[in-house]
Design an enzyme around this catalytic site. Structure first.
Site, PDB file in Angstrom:
ATOM      1  N   GLY A 472       0.758  -1.243   0.000  1.00 56.26           N
ATOM      2  CA  GLY A 472       0.000   0.000   0.000  1.00 56.26           C
ATOM      3  C   GLY A 472       0.793   1.300   0.000  1.00 56.26           C
ATOM      4  N   THR A 637       2.854  10.094  -1.567  1.00 57.03           N
ATOM      5  CA  THR A 637       2.811   8.767  -0.939  1.00 57.03           C
ATOM      6  C   THR A 637       3.294   8.852   0.508  1.00 57.03           C
ATOM      7  OG1 THR A 637       4.975   8.225  -1.874  1.00 57.03           O
ATOM      8  CG2 THR A 637       3.049   7.478  -3.100  1.00 57.03           C
ATOM      9  N   GLU A 708       6.423   3.111   9.937  1.00 57.67           N
ATOM     10  CA  GLU A 708       6.212   2.847  11.360  1.00 57.67           C
ATOM     11  C   GLU A 708       6.074   4.148  12.156  1.00 57.67           C
ATOM     12  OE1 GLU A 708       6.166  -0.494  11.520  1.00 57.67           O
ATOM     13  OE2 GLU A 708       7.374  -0.942   9.762  1.00 57.67           O
TER      14      GLU A 708
HETATM   15 MO1  MOS Z   1       5.514  -3.732   9.386  1.00 59.33          MO
HETATM   16  S1  MOS Z   1       4.864  -4.294  11.284  1.00 59.33           S
HETATM   17  O1  MOS Z   1       7.112  -4.292   9.447  1.00 59.33           O
HETATM   18  O2  MOS Z   1       4.528  -4.541   8.285  1.00 59.33           O
END
Ligand code: MOS
Length: 741
Positions: A472, A637, A708
């Site tokens: 995504g 993005t 993250e």
């Molecule tokens: Mo992420 S938790 O490394 O998809």
């Protein structure tokens, strides 16, 4: 910049639209279960109804006789999985440290564990037949409640992982001190696309799968290992992935089950998990209890911190994450102690979920910092700045780049941080209590191994290929951009092909490393393509016959002779001069193991909440998130990553909580009606800002990770804002209204 291949962004066009955006919104993009496969049959899993014990008897006769059914697999008749480790006595010697071996034996490790697979000619018939499987168990007493089993907490693999810098207890004697306990409940990834797979055996020892996975090569390796097959006999496709957030980082029992079902019946098997099965079969963020101690001088110099976490895992696998790790380096603190333990319970194995470890840990750390700031009567941002770590205090070395101060400044200005009244419960808007909160996030940045190929055809089409997946974030778009900029070739003539395990090996999309790792390979192959074109120009293009390679300049689809700038040749003419239909190169990019620097991305979240004083309803009214993620390759993005992470953060802060009925070890709210996630009405306009300064070490693009840090820390920003609005400190997520009234 010390990197000679530094990416040139000056000529970059405006942020590119997603190359696959139109395919996604028109439905042309095919997700795992949508690939047309002839004669496909449908697999439906039956789950155990006890949490611990053994199967005494499993009766599949009625299911086998049901219309359309071509096979029912259980541990009694399933084909063997040669890669499964043999276990000891299943009841007494419960094995640990290995993935659940589906249909291996009669042992039950958790409620909902797959115990049978029904394969039928339609999905509906498979669902019906699955309801006819009858099972009797010898149940044992199970434990699924972490709070009732705190005495069973152990160090992972039986070894202490305590970390001590200076004096572990220093915080206790500090002039101002906070001690508190913070709870993060189970959260479930719940990507929009259900986990699914189509498995088709092309021969006894050759298989093709269409799978929801964040890593086509890692899935290929898992299947190779399980069935002892050579690489070329396992083909994995995942051209589109409808979200993952970590749940598709590993190969799960349902994938092996589909492979076994297809092997047993001789038909291709499509298996799509139900939403309820997404709670038990593909991991979750584990329930974690954190004790935090922090102490400072009266003027806000932090003297010591202590951070202990206890988290759940299953009885058959040890899942661990870096929950306490950021406490060791985020602030410049001389005395730090961290401890991390796990409690094995009769549940399925947790797994990485967006911001794994740090999302949980930052809730404790960044709440405690806020609590300390109020105890000191100090601005929480000032407290953070006073204890800012210019270098990594854990490893005693510089950061490859850290522009967190810039991020603090950008965010504070944007939300008007210093214009608020710092007093808790001092601000109101239309009868609602208003509050501001902030927090910091961080996650490691790195670069792994990857390969990519580039093929330029005489018609000007450039195809870049690598076996990476895109769940995504827009990997195909960003890779197209990197290739376009590096080669000097228009983006609309470039196609980036991914999601196919037969392509040059690419990384698993996880840990916010794809742009760094895959982008480095795309950069390398782009440079290699230019080099090849230069050699070919010298070989056959007019005016270049005596040129030296170092005299060639590549610009805008042309090779130019620097010693005589009127001598130029287009890339496609070079192919013509050499009578070539195409030219192809492949390059590897190596992982960066630079021990001289600590590499992290950083984020800052500022939040304004409104809290209804009568009902306790909390609305996130504004969110400003700032990323120090190195150079931003594509602002669109990247902004999408922030919007997604903040939305996940709102869910974590206010809604998400997987609840087990511990009497049965069974989920209570395993559906979207009862497990709440944010909808559009819950999400305000989100300001996503970027420091956008390149990291000079990590890769040629200067780009660190984004995925993250968009989520990490956000929940604490919300609870800190709730405290500012109400004067109530909520230390147990989510902040549901019952906790405020
Ligand atoms: Mo992420 S938790 O490394 O998809």
């Amino acid at each position: 910049m010390e990197n000679e291949f530094f990416f040139n962004y000056d000529t970059m066009p405006d942020p590119m639209d997603r190359v696959d955006g139109k395919m996604k919104v028109t439905g042309a993009a095919k997700y795992a279960s949508e690939h047309p496969v002839e004669d496909v049959h449908y697999g439906v899993l039956v789950g155990s109804t006890i949490a611990r014990g053994v199967i005494k008897n499993i009766d599949t006769k009625a299911a086998e006789r049901a219309p359309g059914v071509i096979g029912v697999l259980t541990y009694l008749n399933s084909p063997k999985v040669p890669g499964y480790d043999a276990g000891g006595n299943p009841v007494k010697g419960r094995t640990t440290g290995q993935p659940l071996r589906v249909f291996y034996d009669e042992v039950i490790y958790f409620n909902g564990q797959p115990i049978a697979l029904v394969v039928a000619d339609t999905f509906e018939r498979a669902v019906h037949a699955a309801s006819l499987v009858r099972t009797q168990y010898d149940a044992e007493k199970h434990s699924t409640d972490i709070n009732a089993n705190l005495d069973k907490a152990v160090y992972p693999r039986g070894r202490s992982n305590d970390y001590t810098r200076g004096n572990a207890d220093a915080y206790k004697t500090a002039p101002v001190k906070i001690e508190a306990e913070y709870i993060v409940p189970v959260e479930v990834h719940l990507p929009m696309e259900l986990h699914s797979i189509i498995a088709k055996w092309d021969a006894e020892d050759k298989v093709t799968v269409y799978d929801k996975t964040q890593g086509v090569k890692s899935t290929q390796r898992s299947i190779m290992q399980a069935f002892k097959l050579p690489e070329q006999n396992v083909q994995v496709y995942a051209p589109f992935v409808g979200g993952g957030f970590g749940s598709a980082l590993r190969t799960w029992p349902h994938e092996i089950a589909a492979l076994l079902g297809a092997k047993k019946t001789g038909k291709p098997v499509k298996l799509v998990l139900g939403r309820d099965q997404m709670f038990t079969m593909v991991g979750y963020r584990p329930y974690t209890i954190q004790k935090f101690g922090i102490g400072a001088t009266a003027d806000g110099k932090i003297i010591g911190m202590s951070h202990e976490a206890i988290s759940q895992t299953s009885t058959y696998e040890e899942f661990t994450e870096g929950t306490v790790n950021m406490t060791r380096f985020l602030y410049d603190v001389p005395n730090v102690f961290t401890r991390y333990k796990i409690i094995p319970l009769d549940v399925s194995t947790p797994t990485w979920m967006r911001g794994p470890g740090e999302a949980t840990g930052s809730f404790a750390l960044e709440s405690a910092i806020d609590e300390l700031a109020y105890a000191l009567n100090m601005d929480p941002l000032e407290l953070r700045l006073k204890n800012y770590a210019e270098t990594d205090p854990e490893k005693n070395r510089p950061f490859s780049s850290k522009f967190l101060k810039d991020a603090y400044q950008l965010g504070a200005d944007k939300i008007g941080w210093y214009k608020r009244n710092r007093q808790p419960r001092s601000m109101q808007e239309n009868g609602w209590l208003a509050g501001y909160g902030m927090s910091t996030g961080t996650f490691s940045a790195s670069r792994g191994n990857a390969s990519a190929s580039a093929r330029l055809s005489a018609d000007g089409k450039l195809v870049i290929q690598s076996a990476v997946a895109d769940s995504g974030p827009g990997t195909a778009t960003v890779m197209t951009q990197i290739a376009s900029e590096t080669v000097g070739w228009p983006a609309n003539k470039i196609t980036f092909e991914l999601g196919d395990s037969s392509l040059p090996p690419g990384p698993t999309q996880g840990g916010s490393t794809t742009t760094s790792t895959e982008g480095s390979a795309v950069h390398a192959v782009s440079v290699a393509l230019q080099k090849k074109l230069g050699e070919l120009a010298i070989k056959a293009s007019p005016g270049f016959s005596n040129a030296k390679t170092e005299d060639l300049v590549f610009d805008n689809g042309k090779v130019i002779l620097s010693t005589n700038k009127t001598t130029t040749v287009s890339f496609t003419d070079i192919l013509k001069h050499n009578s070539l239909n195409q030219v192809e190169v492949t390059s590897d990019s190596k992982s960066l193991n630079d021990q001289k620097y600590s590499m992290y991305s950083f984020s800052v979240h500022f939040v304004k909440v409104l809290v209804n004083p009568l009902t306790g309803v909390v609305k996130v009214n504004r969110a400003v998130s700032v990323a120090d993620a190195g150079r931003i390759v594509n602002e669109k993005t990247a902004a999408s990553q922030i919007i997604g992470g903040v939305t996940g953060g709102i869910g974590m802060a206010l809604m998400e909580e997987g609840i087990l009925d511990n009497r049965y070890g069974r989920w209570i709210n395993n559906n979207f009606a009862d497990y709440h996630v944010p909808v559009s009405a819950d999400v305000p306009d989100i300001d996503s800002l970027f420091v956008n300064k390149p990291d000079p070490i990590i890769n040629p693009m200067g780009a660190k990770g984004m995925g993250e840090i968009a989520l990490i820390g956000f929940a604490a920003a919300v609870t800190n804002a709730v405290y500012h609005a109400t004067g109530k400190r909520i230390r147990s997520l989510p902040v549901t209204l019952d906790k405020l009234i």
